[in-house]
Design a protein around this motif. Sequence first.
Motif, short mmCIF file in Angstrom:
data_model
loop_
_atom_site.label_atom_id
_atom_site.label_comp_id
_atom_site.label_asym_id
_atom_site.label_seq_id
_atom_site.Cartn_x
_atom_site.Cartn_y
_atom_site.Cartn_z
N PHE A 174 -35.76 -32.57 14.62
CA PHE A 174 -35.88 -33.03 13.24
C PHE A 174 -35.60 -34.53 13.14
CE2 PHE A 174 -33.71 -33.97 9.20
CZ PHE A 174 -34.74 -33.69 8.32
N ARG A 175 -36.40 -35.23 12.34
CA ARG A 175 -36.20 -36.65 12.09
C ARG A 175 -35.58 -36.84 10.71
NH1 ARG A 175 -39.37 -40.15 14.76
NH2 ARG A 175 -37.65 -41.56 14.22
N GLU A 176 -34.47 -37.56 10.64
CA GLU A 176 -33.84 -37.86 9.36
C GLU A 176 -34.62 -38.94 8.62
OE1 GLU A 176 -29.74 -38.82 9.87
OE2 GLU A 176 -29.25 -36.92 10.86
N ARG A 177 -34.63 -38.85 7.31
CA ARG A 177 -35.34 -39.84 6.49
C ARG A 177 -34.65 -41.20 6.58
NH1 ARG A 177 -37.60 -38.23 0.64
NH2 ARG A 177 -38.65 -36.81 2.11
N THR A 178 -35.43 -42.25 6.53
CA THR A 178 -34.89 -43.61 6.53
C THR A 178 -34.58 -44.05 5.10
OG1 THR A 178 -37.14 -44.52 6.43
CG2 THR A 178 -36.14 -44.27 8.62
N PHE A 179 -33.55 -44.89 4.94
CA PHE A 179 -33.16 -45.38 3.62
C PHE A 179 -32.80 -46.86 3.70
CE2 PHE A 179 -32.05 -40.85 3.59
CZ PHE A 179 -32.69 -40.44 2.43
N ALA A 180 -32.98 -47.56 2.59
CA ALA A 180 -32.60 -48.97 2.51
C ALA A 180 -31.09 -49.11 2.67
CB ALA A 180 -33.05 -49.57 1.18
N VAL A 192 -27.41 -44.85 0.56
CA VAL A 192 -27.40 -43.54 1.21
C VAL A 192 -26.79 -43.67 2.60
CG1 VAL A 192 -28.79 -41.60 1.98
CG2 VAL A 192 -29.43 -42.84 -0.10
N SER A 193 -25.84 -42.82 2.90
CA SER A 193 -25.13 -42.85 4.17
C SER A 193 -26.03 -42.37 5.31
CB SER A 193 -23.88 -41.97 4.10
OG SER A 193 -23.28 -41.81 5.37
N SER A 194 -25.79 -42.90 6.50
CA SER A 194 -26.49 -42.43 7.69
C SER A 194 -25.82 -41.20 8.30
CB SER A 194 -26.55 -43.54 8.75
OG SER A 194 -25.25 -43.96 9.12
N ASN A 195 -24.70 -40.78 7.72
CA ASN A 195 -23.95 -39.62 8.21
C ASN A 195 -24.41 -38.38 7.44
OD1 ASN A 195 -22.11 -37.96 9.46
ND2 ASN A 195 -20.35 -38.68 8.25
N ALA A 196 -25.48 -37.77 7.94
CA ALA A 196 -26.12 -36.68 7.22
C ALA A 196 -25.39 -35.35 7.43
CB ALA A 196 -27.58 -36.54 7.66
N LEU A 197 -25.60 -34.44 6.47
CA LEU A 197 -25.10 -33.07 6.55
C LEU A 197 -26.28 -32.12 6.75
CD1 LEU A 197 -22.73 -33.27 3.46
CD2 LEU A 197 -22.00 -33.30 5.85
N SER A 201 -26.37 -25.04 11.91
CA SER A 201 -25.36 -25.47 12.88
C SER A 201 -25.98 -26.26 14.04
CB SER A 201 -24.61 -24.26 13.42
OG SER A 201 -25.50 -23.37 14.10
N ARG A 202 -27.29 -26.10 14.23
CA ARG A 202 -27.99 -26.85 15.28
C ARG A 202 -28.39 -28.24 14.83
NH1 ARG A 202 -29.87 -24.40 19.69
NH2 ARG A 202 -31.64 -25.85 19.78
N GLU A 203 -28.17 -28.52 13.53
CA GLU A 203 -28.47 -29.83 12.94
C GLU A 203 -29.90 -30.27 13.28
OE1 GLU A 203 -25.21 -32.40 14.08
OE2 GLU A 203 -23.90 -31.47 12.57
N GLU A 204 -30.07 -31.47 13.86
CA GLU A 204 -31.43 -31.97 14.10
C GLU A 204 -32.15 -31.24 15.23
OE1 GLU A 204 -28.72 -34.87 16.39
OE2 GLU A 204 -28.66 -33.65 14.57
N ASN A 205 -31.45 -30.40 15.96
CA ASN A 205 -32.06 -29.65 17.06
C ASN A 205 -32.59 -28.29 16.64
OD1 ASN A 205 -31.54 -31.58 19.23
ND2 ASN A 205 -29.38 -31.05 18.96
N ASN A 242 -19.26 -41.86 -0.76
CA ASN A 242 -20.47 -42.01 0.04
C ASN A 242 -21.52 -41.02 -0.43
OD1 ASN A 242 -19.42 -44.01 1.87
ND2 ASN A 242 -18.23 -42.36 2.84
N LEU A 243 -22.77 -41.48 -0.52
CA LEU A 243 -23.89 -40.62 -0.89
C LEU A 243 -24.53 -40.12 0.41
CD1 LEU A 243 -25.43 -39.55 -3.36
CD2 LEU A 243 -27.01 -41.49 -3.10
N ARG A 244 -24.29 -38.85 0.72
CA ARG A 244 -24.72 -38.30 2.01
C ARG A 244 -25.92 -37.38 1.82
NH1 ARG A 244 -19.57 -35.93 5.10
NH2 ARG A 244 -21.10 -35.91 6.81
#
Length: 402
Positions: A174-180, A192-197, A201-205, A242-244
């Motif tokens: 999975f690719r996380e969205r980019t933000f300014a 927007v924080s780069s520390n995503a939730l 449990s596998r998150e981006e995998n 923080n906006l996560r």
Amino acid sequence: MTTSIKKSGRYSAGTKLALSFGIGAFAVASTASAIEVSGQVNFEHRQYFSEGLQGQDKGQSSIVLQPELYWESEAGPSSFTFVPFYRYDAMDDERSHGDIREALYLTYWDDYEFRAGIGKVFWGVTEASHLVDVVNQTDAIESVDGEDKLGQPMVHFTMLKSWGTLDTMILPYFRERTFAGQDGRLRPTVPVSSNALYESSREENHIDGALRYSNTFGDWDMGLSYFQGTNRDPYYRLDSGNLRPYYAQMSQVGLDVQGILGDWLWKLESIYRDSFDHHTGLVTGFEYTWVGAFGSYWDIGFIAEYLYDSRGNNAQTIGQNDIFAGARVVLNDEDGTEILFGVTQDLDNSDVYNGKVEAYSRINNNWKWRIDASLFENETPNDLLYFARKDDFVELSLEYYF
């Protein structure tokens, strides 16, 4: 726009344009394979009408490099496309970023195609929004229309039969969205924080999957799609200031239909999505083309679309009850000049609307100019785009193709 799933893997959008201009590519050939190198370099400046709400500058300059290497085997039906991307932005460190748009191997036999690597897949037919287009993640710092996408790792198998086309995809990452960033524009008051939730449990995998069946019935093209996996549209949580972004799991059924009836082009995209919330979305409308307008060589397409989201004001995207109206002017000249302009009006709040202008033309065989402009009018604090009310801008691009 038309529904498209890339059939060859050979050309990126930019390279298609370059080749249509008759630009030659550097080629190296042998008895076993051929290599072509092409690409583009963009010089861009975005000028905002006012300073940002957090004091950001009015001028934003950047440069984009996107080469393309294409290899085709002469020993058999196989090829490999490699398209790296990099932008340097003078204002926003987060907008200075690189990506692999494509690194895709393709082979085919009989009525079958197989792709593996990093690729881009586009689904959709409407102009104002692409609800069914859920395979690739949006590269949100590239443009405001959401049409720029990050490369998606995939294994993609296609069956081309008399009863239609069936695409099957396994998406292993999975690719996380980019933000300014802090100094960037077009961002919420809190960056927007780069520390995503993640819900998984596998998150981006987490391994996602997608299916799409498409076929033509007379004058109508139809696509029916299904996606299961990580939601490309994040939800947002305020955590200790923080906006996560929060990426929930989702399943989505999508339908896209397009019909050509004389000078009329009728379009529809609709989804049902089961995620952190459940909702139905719809975009439908038409484009009527006036061929040879005013006795000239020009064609003018008049566009009208309705956007609906069953979540109403709780929607995480724009277009919950909106009308888009615009026009596309095609000059049919040798420079390929086109102009698109339109306005999206919120039907619940008369003071909420946004406008856009897109125009481009070729200068010569290697150079092209492009102008993009966006206007955001918003006096409703609980609207999703209230933060962008001071981010009106005009952007000029000079693009060099080689």
